[in-house]
Write a protein that holds these residues in place. Structure first.
Motif, PDB file in Angstrom:
ATOM      1  N   PHE A 137      38.267  32.866  35.353  1.00 36.54           N
ATOM      2  CA  PHE A 137      39.160  33.813  34.688  1.00 36.54           C
ATOM      3  C   PHE A 137      40.143  33.149  33.724  1.00 36.54           C
ATOM      4  N   GLY A 138      40.158  31.819  33.660  1.00 35.10           N
ATOM      5  CA  GLY A 138      41.046  31.142  32.725  1.00 35.10           C
ATOM      6  C   GLY A 138      42.501  31.137  33.123  1.00 35.10           C
ATOM      7  N   GLN A 139      42.777  31.117  34.429  1.00 33.26           N
ATOM      8  CA  GLN A 139      44.156  31.123  34.908  1.00 33.26           C
ATOM      9  C   GLN A 139      44.711  29.697  34.854  1.00 33.26           C
ATOM     10  N   GLU A 140      45.159  29.305  33.676  1.00 32.78           N
ATOM     11  CA  GLU A 140      45.520  27.911  33.409  1.00 32.78           C
ATOM     12  C   GLU A 140      46.614  27.391  34.340  1.00 32.78           C
ATOM     13  N   GLY A 141      47.663  28.182  34.522  1.00 31.94           N
ATOM     14  CA  GLY A 141      48.767  27.733  35.364  1.00 31.94           C
ATOM     15  C   GLY A 141      48.342  27.521  36.808  1.00 31.94           C
ATOM     16  N   ILE A 142      47.515  28.415  37.344  1.00 33.74           N
ATOM     17  CA  ILE A 142      47.056  28.294  38.721  1.00 33.74           C
ATOM     18  C   ILE A 142      46.095  27.120  38.863  1.00 33.74           C
ATOM     19  N   VAL A 143      45.220  26.918  37.888  1.00 34.81           N
ATOM     20  CA  VAL A 143      44.302  25.774  37.930  1.00 34.81           C
ATOM     21  C   VAL A 143      45.098  24.468  37.987  1.00 34.81           C
ATOM     22  N   LYS A 144      46.167  24.403  37.225  1.00 35.87           N
ATOM     23  CA  LYS A 144      46.998  23.198  37.230  1.00 35.87           C
ATOM     24  C   LYS A 144      47.591  22.951  38.617  1.00 35.87           C
TER      25      LYS A 144
ATOM     26  N   GLU B 219      31.756  28.362  29.840  1.00 36.44           N
ATOM     27  CA  GLU B 219      30.912  29.534  29.594  1.00 36.44           C
ATOM     28  C   GLU B 219      31.730  30.725  29.123  1.00 36.44           C
ATOM     29  N   ASN B 220      32.963  30.855  29.646  1.00 42.55           N
ATOM     30  CA  ASN B 220      33.809  31.999  29.294  1.00 42.55           C
ATOM     31  C   ASN B 220      34.841  31.679  28.220  1.00 42.55           C
ATOM     32  N   GLY B 221      34.744  30.487  27.622  1.00 37.87           N
ATOM     33  CA  GLY B 221      35.637  30.153  26.512  1.00 37.87           C
ATOM     34  C   GLY B 221      37.077  29.927  26.918  1.00 37.87           C
ATOM     35  N   ARG B 222      37.323  29.434  28.132  1.00 40.93           N
ATOM     36  CA  ARG B 222      38.696  29.209  28.623  1.00 40.93           C
ATOM     37  C   ARG B 222      39.157  27.819  28.193  1.00 40.93           C
ATOM     38  N   GLU B 223      39.599  27.705  26.974  1.00 39.55           N
ATOM     39  CA  GLU B 223      39.887  26.398  26.379  1.00 39.55           C
ATOM     40  C   GLU B 223      40.938  25.610  27.156  1.00 39.55           C
ATOM     41  N   GLY B 224      42.036  26.289  27.556  1.00 40.14           N
ATOM     42  CA  GLY B 224      43.097  25.588  28.274  1.00 40.14           C
ATOM     43  C   GLY B 224      42.623  25.004  29.586  1.00 40.14           C
ATOM     44  N   VAL B 225      41.803  25.772  30.329  1.00 38.18           N
ATOM     45  CA  VAL B 225      41.285  25.287  31.609  1.00 38.18           C
ATOM     46  C   VAL B 225      40.290  24.151  31.385  1.00 38.18           C
TER      47      VAL B 225
ATOM     48  N   ARG C 117      22.495  27.413  28.929  1.00 45.22           N
ATOM     49  CA  ARG C 117      21.345  27.654  28.061  1.00 45.22           C
ATOM     50  C   ARG C 117      21.754  28.448  26.823  1.00 45.22           C
ATOM     51  N   ARG C 118      22.843  29.182  26.943  1.00 43.30           N
ATOM     52  CA  ARG C 118      23.361  29.889  25.777  1.00 43.30           C
ATOM     53  C   ARG C 118      24.289  28.961  25.008  1.00 43.30           C
ATOM     54  N   PRO C 119      24.362  29.090  23.668  1.00 48.26           N
ATOM     55  CA  PRO C 119      25.226  28.189  22.895  1.00 48.26           C
ATOM     56  C   PRO C 119      26.696  28.385  23.238  1.00 48.26           C
ATOM     57  N   LEU C 120      27.385  27.284  23.510  1.00 46.05           N
ATOM     58  CA  LEU C 120      28.818  27.355  23.777  1.00 46.05           C
ATOM     59  C   LEU C 120      29.558  27.594  22.472  1.00 46.05           C
ATOM     60  N   SER C 121      30.805  28.091  22.552  1.00 40.15           N
ATOM     61  CA  SER C 121      31.594  28.251  21.350  1.00 40.15           C
ATOM     62  C   SER C 121      31.831  26.879  20.715  1.00 40.15           C
ATOM     63  N   LYS C 122      32.052  26.887  19.417  1.00 38.07           N
ATOM     64  CA  LYS C 122      32.233  25.628  18.698  1.00 38.07           C
ATOM     65  C   LYS C 122      33.419  24.834  19.249  1.00 38.07           C
TER      66      LYS C 122
ATOM     67  N   GLN D  74      31.901  39.741  19.694  1.00 43.28           N
ATOM     68  CA  GLN D  74      33.043  38.837  19.906  1.00 43.28           C
ATOM     69  C   GLN D  74      33.564  38.201  18.611  1.00 43.28           C
ATOM     70  N   PRO D  75      32.727  37.623  17.737  1.00 47.88           N
ATOM     71  CA  PRO D  75      33.291  37.030  16.523  1.00 47.88           C
ATOM     72  C   PRO D  75      33.459  38.069  15.414  1.00 47.88           C
ATOM     73  N   SER D  76      34.674  38.219  14.885  1.00 44.25           N
ATOM     74  CA  SER D  76      34.938  39.251  13.881  1.00 44.25           C
ATOM     75  C   SER D  76      34.172  38.989  12.593  1.00 44.25           C
ATOM     76  N   HIS D  77      33.984  37.699  12.237  1.00 43.57           N
ATOM     77  CA  HIS D  77      33.287  37.413  10.973  1.00 43.57           C
ATOM     78  C   HIS D  77      31.838  37.881  11.031  1.00 43.57           C
TER      79      HIS D  77
END
Length: 555
Positions: A485-492, A517-523, A541-546, A125-128
């Motif tokens: 799934f990160g469906q921001e508009g529907i969550v709103k 867990e899935n990195g859905r920042e907007g949600v 238990r797994r590290p979340l993204s920064k 996932q992280p390109s670096h």
């Protein structure tokens, strides 16, 4: 290796989409001093080939990837970017390069083990992280010479372009200063777009030998295109049973066309091929009226279509430009046939009859990136003809509907049907893997009917296909699914309708947990506005993204 492979899809298929090089062509690159210096260098080196569309860059890089044979002394890796969801990712490209390198030299996989232990199946996932692994790997003296061919960098996502060029600049600055002893030779091709030229500025100003400009080789390219025209005319003459005089006249007329490119020549032959019983007079008349630009050629090809065929053709083009990967002929037939009223696979009538010997596992894609640019609208201005007549969000909505209707077919009512249906019907893999991405991009256009259909689309089917070895959390609320799934508009919309933000799955995990867990920042931002959602949040238990970690714990 599986973690890398999961994100790369079929990099060989991406390469083979391009035409093979005709003998004695691409000499404008192969005989150039910059290319020879790059290829024969005993240390790390970089070659950037920039040329306008239709000059044969992808044909050359396909040939180069095949000509640089793997030996004990060196390894060749490649990736061909394409402007779609799968093939435009810098992460996918780096994962593909590493996968090829480790297949060639399995002992080098030791350089991934620390990162794999930390990230598991999310290694790519992280390109670096992937770039760091590549640099450590090529620094090993047992790696030897490594050639990496990256085609069409301009079709990589903009953020990825910046990451790759920044990484290249840093690495080759160190190579020139003598701070590394690896033999990493990277060849990058792109259109000479201003933003790419600007990002390459430091390297090209300090080390001008890395660039090979197609524009400066226009006479040589034009000569090679003439060779292709002569070869194509001879093949074309046999196909259409032209006599020597007709072939000679056709060749003469085509060689006099101004602004010839490989792409334009290909399109012109497509137009001529549709003629009925061509004669010298007909050929001359058609050639005199041939389109003067690539856009005009696309318009001419599409406008020749019968009026009754245009609605289906428009749907097909929407599917091609919107698909997250090239669909097979079988998948395309199913996608074209699906309509809102279908309830069972038996309702569909996809034309799968293979009377012409077509291989149904072959892929469908546009002839060139310029075709996609021609079709997709760039503003709200009214389209004239086919040019800019396709709206991107309409394409995403159509693809979402096709996937969701398919997942709602009665064949998937019982879990035991899932795998057999996937094999039998051949569209389940795409529908499961891509519907969420399409729906996320089109959600501001989604209707209540689509929302209802989304929840009916059997989350269990998705989970069993995408996470075969993990227990199903058995979501009981649509808010949970949309957060996952990160469906921001529907969550709103759901939050405005007083959906329960504290609902839990069978493991006690909340919508906020799944979004994080899935990195859905907007949600995550939407759910964090509810204090109870934060109160019930239990970290993974797994590290979340920064980013997610900072968002949640700053509160």
């Amino acid at each position: 290796m599986q973690a890398l492979r999961t994100s790369t899809f079929d990099y060989k298929q991406f390469k083979d989409r391009n035409s093979s090089r005709l003998r004695d062509t691409c000499q404008w690159v192969l005989h150039h001093d910059n290319f020879r210096n790059w290829k024969d260098s005993s240390s790390s080196s970089l070659l950037w080939i920039s040329a306008d569309p239709g000059c044969g860059k992808s044909v050359f890089t396909k040939s180069l990837a095949g000509d640089l044979k793997n030996t004990d002394g060196h390894t060749t890796c490649y990736f061909f970017f394409k402007d779609d969801d799968v093939q435009k990712s810098a992460v996918t490209a780096l994962a593909a390069l590493l996968h090829q390198l480790f297949r060639r030299k399995p002992t080098l996989i030791k350089y991934t083990m620390l990162d794999f232990a930390a990230n598991g199946d999310k290694l790519s996932q992280p390109s670096h992280t992937l770039w760091s692994i590549l640099i450590k790997t090529v620094a090993d003296r047992n790696t030897g010479e490594v050639f990496c061919v990256l085609d069409a960098l301009d079709e990589c996502a903009e953020a990825g372009q910046y990451q790759i060029i920044t990484a290249l600049s840093s690495f080759y600055q160190q190579a020139i200063s003598g701070n590394n002893t690896s033999q990493l030779k990277i060849c990058v091709t792109s259109h000479p777009y201003p933003d790419i030229k600007r990002r390459f500025t430091d390297l090209t100003s300090n080390f001008p030998t890395i660039r090979l400009r197609g524009k400066q080789e226009s006479d040589k390219i034009s000569h090679e295109i003439n060779q292709v025209i002569k070869w194509r005319v001879s093949q074309f003459g046999s196909e259409l049973k032209l006599n020597n005089s007709e072939q000679s006249n056709l060749e003469t007329e085509l060689l006099t066309i101004c602004h010839r490119t490989y792409l334009r020549v290909t399109l012109i032959f497509d137009i001529i091929r549709k003629m009925i019983r061509p004669t010298s007079r007909k050929l001359k008349a058609v050639i005199s009226g041939l389109p003067s630009t690539v856009d005009e050629a696309y318009e001419a090809i599409l406008t020749k279509m019968e009026e009754d065929d245009r609605p289906q053709a428009r749907k097909l083009l929407y599917i091609v430009v919107g698909a997250t990967r090239p669909l097979t002929l079988k998948e395309m037939n199913i996608a074209l046939d699906i309509e809102d009223h279908h309830r069972s696979y038996n309702d569909l009538e996809p034309d799968l009859d293979d009377k012409r010997g077509l291989k149904l596992d072959r892929n469908v894609y546009l002839i060139h990136q310029t075709a996609k640019e021609f079709l997709l609208t760039k503003s709200e201005a009214a389209a004239i003809g086919w040019k800019h007549s396709l709206v991107p969000t309409d394409s995403e909505l159509l693809m979402a509907r096709v996937c969701l209707i398919y997942l709602s077919l009665t064949e998937f009512d019982r879990a035991t049907d899932q795998i057999s249906a996937a094999v039998k019907h051949g569209y389940l893999d795409y529908a499961v893997g891509s519907w969420a991405a399409h729906y996320r991009k089109a959600q501001h256009s989604a209707t209540e009917q689509m929302l209802h259909l989304r929840f009916k689309s059997r989350f269990d089917v998705y989970w069993s296909m995408a996470h075969q070895w993990h227990s199903n959390p058995q979501f009981t609320r649509i808010l949970m699914v949309e957060s996952y799934f990160g469906q921001e508009g529907i969550v709103k919309l759901l939050l405005e309708a007083k959906a329960n933000v504290d609902s839990k799955d069978k493991y006690g995990q909340t919508p906020l947990w799944w979004a994080a867990e899935n990195g859905r920042e907007g949600v995550v931002k939407l759910l964090m506005s509810y204090p109870s959602a934060l109160y019930h949040f239990q970290p993974s238990r797994r590290p979340l993204s920064k980013v997610i970690h900072a968002l949640i714990y700053s509160v």
